[in-house]
Motif scaffolding. Sequence first.
Motif, short mmCIF file in Angstrom:
data_model
loop_
_atom_site.label_atom_id
_atom_site.label_comp_id
_atom_site.label_asym_id
_atom_site.label_seq_id
_atom_site.Cartn_x
_atom_site.Cartn_y
_atom_site.Cartn_z
N HIS A 29 3.28 5.74 -4.59
CA HIS A 29 3.82 5.92 -3.64
C HIS A 29 4.31 7.69 -3.23
O HIS A 29 4.66 8.12 -4.24
N ASP A 30 4.57 8.74 -2.33
CA ASP A 30 5.01 9.84 -2.15
C ASP A 30 6.57 9.55 -2.11
O ASP A 30 6.69 9.37 -1.13
N VAL A 31 7.41 10.31 -2.82
CA VAL A 31 8.46 9.89 -2.83
C VAL A 31 8.78 11.41 -2.39
O VAL A 31 9.02 12.03 -3.48
N THR A 32 10.58 11.22 -1.90
CA THR A 32 11.83 12.09 -1.99
C THR A 32 12.54 11.93 -2.39
O THR A 32 13.09 10.68 -1.79
N VAL A 33 13.30 12.41 -3.44
CA VAL A 33 14.43 12.40 -3.11
C VAL A 33 15.82 12.91 -2.61
O VAL A 33 15.45 14.31 -3.02
N VAL A 34 16.74 12.52 -2.11
CA VAL A 34 17.88 13.38 -1.64
C VAL A 34 18.84 12.92 -2.11
O VAL A 34 19.80 11.75 -2.23
N GLU A 35 19.77 14.66 -2.98
CA GLU A 35 21.00 14.41 -3.70
C GLU A 35 21.92 15.35 -2.75
O GLU A 35 21.10 16.52 -2.29
N ALA A 36 23.10 14.23 -2.20
CA ALA A 36 24.07 14.94 -1.93
C ALA A 36 24.46 16.59 -2.44
O ALA A 36 24.95 17.46 -2.57
N GLY A 40 1.01 -1.31 -0.10
CA GLY A 40 0.24 -0.40 0.02
C GLY A 40 1.08 1.33 0.18
O GLY A 40 1.97 1.34 -0.02
N PRO A 41 0.52 2.44 0.08
CA PRO A 41 0.73 3.63 -0.14
C PRO A 41 1.88 4.10 1.15
O PRO A 41 1.96 3.85 2.09
N ARG A 42 3.39 4.39 0.50
CA ARG A 42 4.17 4.50 1.99
C ARG A 42 4.99 6.26 1.25
O ARG A 42 5.00 6.62 0.55
N GLN A 43 5.75 6.39 2.70
CA GLN A 43 6.13 7.70 2.74
C GLN A 43 7.86 6.97 1.84
O GLN A 43 8.16 6.44 3.01
N ILE A 44 8.00 7.67 0.87
CA ILE A 44 9.68 6.62 0.72
C ILE A 44 10.35 8.19 0.46
O ILE A 44 10.48 8.80 -0.08
N VAL A 45 11.66 8.02 0.97
CA VAL A 45 12.96 8.56 1.21
C VAL A 45 14.27 8.14 0.35
O VAL A 45 14.04 6.36 0.69
N GLY A 71 6.02 14.12 -10.37
CA GLY A 71 5.45 14.11 -9.71
C GLY A 71 6.53 13.80 -7.82
O GLY A 71 5.57 13.30 -6.66
N VAL A 72 7.96 13.40 -7.89
CA VAL A 72 8.73 13.46 -7.21
C VAL A 72 9.05 14.54 -6.39
O VAL A 72 9.66 15.36 -7.03
N ASP A 73 9.82 14.72 -5.24
CA ASP A 73 10.15 16.14 -4.43
C ASP A 73 11.49 16.33 -4.85
O ASP A 73 12.01 14.72 -4.77
#
Length: 396
Positions: free
Chosen positions: A166-173, A141-146, A198-200
């Motif tokens: 899913h609700d997705v955020t990508v973190v890039e240094a 089911g839908p999750r918050q994903i980093v 639609g990805v942060d």
Amino acid sequence: MRTVTVVGASLSGLYAARELRAQGFDGRLVVVGGESHGPYDRPPLSKDFLTGRADEDQLALTDAEETAELDADWLLGVRARALDARGRTVLLDDGRTISTDGVVIATGASARGLPGCELTGVHTLRTLDDARALRAELSAGPRQIVVIGGGFIGAETASSCAALGHDVTVVEAAPLPLVPQLGPDMAAVCAALHRRGGVDLVTGIGVAALRGTVAVTGVELADGRTLPADIVIVGIGATPTTDWLAGSTLALHDGVLCDDGCVTRLPQVVAVGDVARVGGTRAEHWTSATEQPRVAVRNLLAGHTTETVRPVPYFWSDQYGARIQFAGRRLATDTVRIAEGAIADGAPDEGGFLALYERDGRTTAVLSVDRPRPFMRARRELARGASAVEAAAATR
């Protein structure tokens, strides 16, 4: 040679086994694989397999007929533990030893982790088992994903997760994903694909810690912010699998050091694929894994370097419904020109574009988003140009 051992049942290991038979080796062929699976295709793991559009049987790179034709001893689910100093014996972690006349090192690389990777809900994506575990969790089911890391694996995995709802955020240094490969201008354009999907995208900030006790609950950033997360995917690169070679006489530095013909310090030992640093460069791309074995095996059977390999680097990535393709060798000083298509509001226009990297009046690299046919023409031109340059240099 009476016995040749391929260490690594990977894409490059399979291609090496094929080349050994194709080039006339009719002795004992041993293939050692640390995973229990036979050779499989890795690129779909972050794409079609993760989203359920492909199953495991579609990933297999061999079938029963080819397995019989190769006539190899497949030792799967067992890892190599050591290579003796002369490269004539491979020691396995179950205590067995293989006496061999030649060795092809194709052990690939393993995903880099972070402190906290032992928490439930934290994943890397490198192997079929990794992909199985992540796919099972995504189906709940839908999750918050980093996603930590905006490189190819991170971007492709983020794209697949977003496609699954899913609700997705990508973190890039880094200030932008893919800057080393594409340069800042084109990296900015490709970064816009995240927004389109639609990805942060959070850039220019590192990860301080993974939060949680048993299961992950969030990702703490270096600036003190915490991103809530049910699932964390760590995609921060890979480390070549060379630990088993400690104590051998091979030169190791971010891979197995080889000459331009994939030959190591020992002429009876060659290396191919992600683990091989060939002529000073280690390339973690599908094309390297499939092109290097032909030359490596030729030199192994000859007992010395008779042929070299220096193909024009090429990679591709599927993200958010777009195909990114790149070929060539760019420098930071190269200029970039849009040859076809357009960029609108900092993002690829509908229909994509073709960009040429140029230096001193000649094209050094080419980038395409959704322009496969023009890209292939430009790639062929690059290859012809590189061959001409090398031929000219050889006559000096």
